[in-house]
Design a protein around this motif. Structure first.
Motif, PDB file in Angstrom:
ATOM      1  N   GLU A  52      44.568  18.300  50.598  1.00 37.68           N
ATOM      2  CA  GLU A  52      45.658  19.283  50.657  1.00 37.68           C
ATOM      3  C   GLU A  52      45.936  19.892  49.290  1.00 37.68           C
ATOM      4  O   GLU A  52      46.084  21.108  49.154  1.00 37.68           O
ATOM      5  CB  GLU A  52      46.925  18.617  51.192  1.00 37.68           C
ATOM      6  CG  GLU A  52      46.851  18.251  52.668  1.00 37.68           C
ATOM      7  CD  GLU A  52      48.056  17.443  53.121  1.00 37.68           C
ATOM      8  OE1 GLU A  52      48.902  17.076  52.275  1.00 37.68           O
ATOM      9  OE2 GLU A  52      48.153  17.174  54.341  1.00 37.68           O
ATOM     10  N   TRP A  53      46.015  19.038  48.258  1.00 37.80           N
ATOM     11  CA  TRP A  53      46.349  19.532  46.927  1.00 37.80           C
ATOM     12  C   TRP A  53      45.225  20.345  46.292  1.00 37.80           C
ATOM     13  O   TRP A  53      45.473  21.343  45.616  1.00 37.80           O
ATOM     14  CB  TRP A  53      46.775  18.384  46.019  1.00 37.80           C
ATOM     15  CG  TRP A  53      48.225  18.072  46.181  1.00 37.80           C
ATOM     16  CD1 TRP A  53      48.785  17.060  46.884  1.00 37.80           C
ATOM     17  CD2 TRP A  53      49.309  18.838  45.643  1.00 37.80           C
ATOM     18  NE1 TRP A  53      50.159  17.135  46.823  1.00 37.80           N
ATOM     19  CE2 TRP A  53      50.513  18.220  46.062  1.00 37.80           C
ATOM     20  CE3 TRP A  53      49.387  19.985  44.853  1.00 37.80           C
ATOM     21  CZ2 TRP A  53      51.764  18.710  45.720  1.00 37.80           C
ATOM     22  CZ3 TRP A  53      50.640  20.481  44.512  1.00 37.80           C
ATOM     23  CH2 TRP A  53      51.810  19.842  44.944  1.00 37.80           C
ATOM     24  N   VAL A  54      43.993  19.927  46.507  1.00 34.35           N
ATOM     25  CA  VAL A  54      42.880  20.689  45.945  1.00 34.35           C
ATOM     26  C   VAL A  54      42.819  22.075  46.573  1.00 34.35           C
ATOM     27  O   VAL A  54      42.671  23.085  45.880  1.00 34.35           O
ATOM     28  CB  VAL A  54      41.537  19.940  46.120  1.00 34.35           C
ATOM     29  CG1 VAL A  54      40.362  20.847  45.766  1.00 34.35           C
ATOM     30  CG2 VAL A  54      41.508  18.703  45.229  1.00 34.35           C
ATOM     31  N   ALA A  55      42.965  22.150  47.895  1.00 31.24           N
ATOM     32  CA  ALA A  55      42.959  23.453  48.568  1.00 31.24           C
ATOM     33  C   ALA A  55      44.076  24.346  48.038  1.00 31.24           C
ATOM     34  O   ALA A  55      43.884  25.535  47.781  1.00 31.24           O
ATOM     35  CB  ALA A  55      43.100  23.256  50.085  1.00 31.24           C
ATOM     36  N   ARG A  56      45.263  23.739  47.847  1.00 33.89           N
ATOM     37  CA  ARG A  56      46.416  24.493  47.341  1.00 33.89           C
ATOM     38  C   ARG A  56      46.162  25.004  45.919  1.00 33.89           C
ATOM     39  O   ARG A  56      46.435  26.170  45.595  1.00 33.89           O
ATOM     40  CB  ARG A  56      47.657  23.605  47.367  1.00 33.89           C
ATOM     41  CG  ARG A  56      48.944  24.334  47.006  1.00 33.89           C
ATOM     42  CD  ARG A  56      50.132  23.386  47.018  1.00 33.89           C
ATOM     43  NE  ARG A  56      50.305  22.710  48.300  1.00 33.89           N
ATOM     44  CZ  ARG A  56      51.283  21.859  48.544  1.00 33.89           C
ATOM     45  NH1 ARG A  56      52.161  21.549  47.602  1.00 33.89           N
ATOM     46  NH2 ARG A  56      51.394  21.286  49.728  1.00 33.89           N
TER      47      ARG A  56
END
Length: 199
Positions: A65-69
């Motif tokens: 989730e954080w990498v995509a964000r």
């Protein structure tokens, strides 16, 4: 993790489970887990790669989730096809050079350093093969992206072949707008009356 339908994880010797994956703008993404981080996540653009630093205790789902964000944020902050300005960071110019080299020079001619200079009074850019460096005149800022791309390719071709011989010009035939860009720059030089060239 899938971003734009691509996944290409490669081990990196840092953190507990770092990795690299293909990102939206063709930039590699390196994930670094840190035991010193408790909650914060950060992203940075270095040498053409997006570096995402996350806490070591994050689950795989949290990482995804954080990498995509963060990749999305970096793409918004540094659009790869944005016409460069004086505040364009060197790593963004280098990422652009790497992209152009991959598309038109078979991955060759990538400089070690590339940046803007204000003292190019008689040319649009210059290259020093011995140092593998490229300097772009700030006079290029605001010109169409395809013109700036041509100038970067021109100087990268000099890192492969220093002189303007047949081999040099052959390196630029893959770029479809070479002749149009040369004509554009000649027109600007004529209008400015400064005799600037692309050498």
């Amino acid at each position: 993790m899938t971003i734009d339908g691509t996944r290409d994880l490669v081990a990196v010797t840092e953190g507990t489970r770092p990795g690299t994956l293909s990102a939206t703008a063709g930039r590699p993404v390196v994930v670094r887990r840190s035991t010193r981080r408790k909650r914060t996540v950060s992203a940075d653009l270095r040498d053409g790669s997006i570096i995402v630093s996350i806490p070591a205790h994050f689950s795989r789902l949290q990482e995804d989730e954080w990498v995509a964000r963060m990749v999305r944020r970096m793409g918004e902050k540094y659009p790869p096809r944005l016409s460069p300005g004086s505040d364009t960071p060197p790593e963004e110019l280098l990422a652009r050079a790497q992209d152009l080299a991959g598309k038109f020079l078979a991955g060759r001619g990538i400089p070690d350093t590339i940046g803007w200079v204000t003292n190019q009074n008689s040319r649009w850019a210059s290259a020093t093969p011995a140092r593998r460096s490229i300097r772009l005149s700030t006079k290029l800022q605001g010109m169409p992206v395809w013109v700036v791309d041509y100038v970067i390719l021109h100087e990268m071709a000099h890192l492969i072949e220093p002189s303007h011989n047949a081999r040099f010009w052959n390196l630029l035939t893959a770029y479809p707008r070479t002749e149009t860009a040369k004509a554009f720059l000649s027109g600007v030089s004529f209008a400015l009356g400064r005799g600037l060239d692309g050498e």
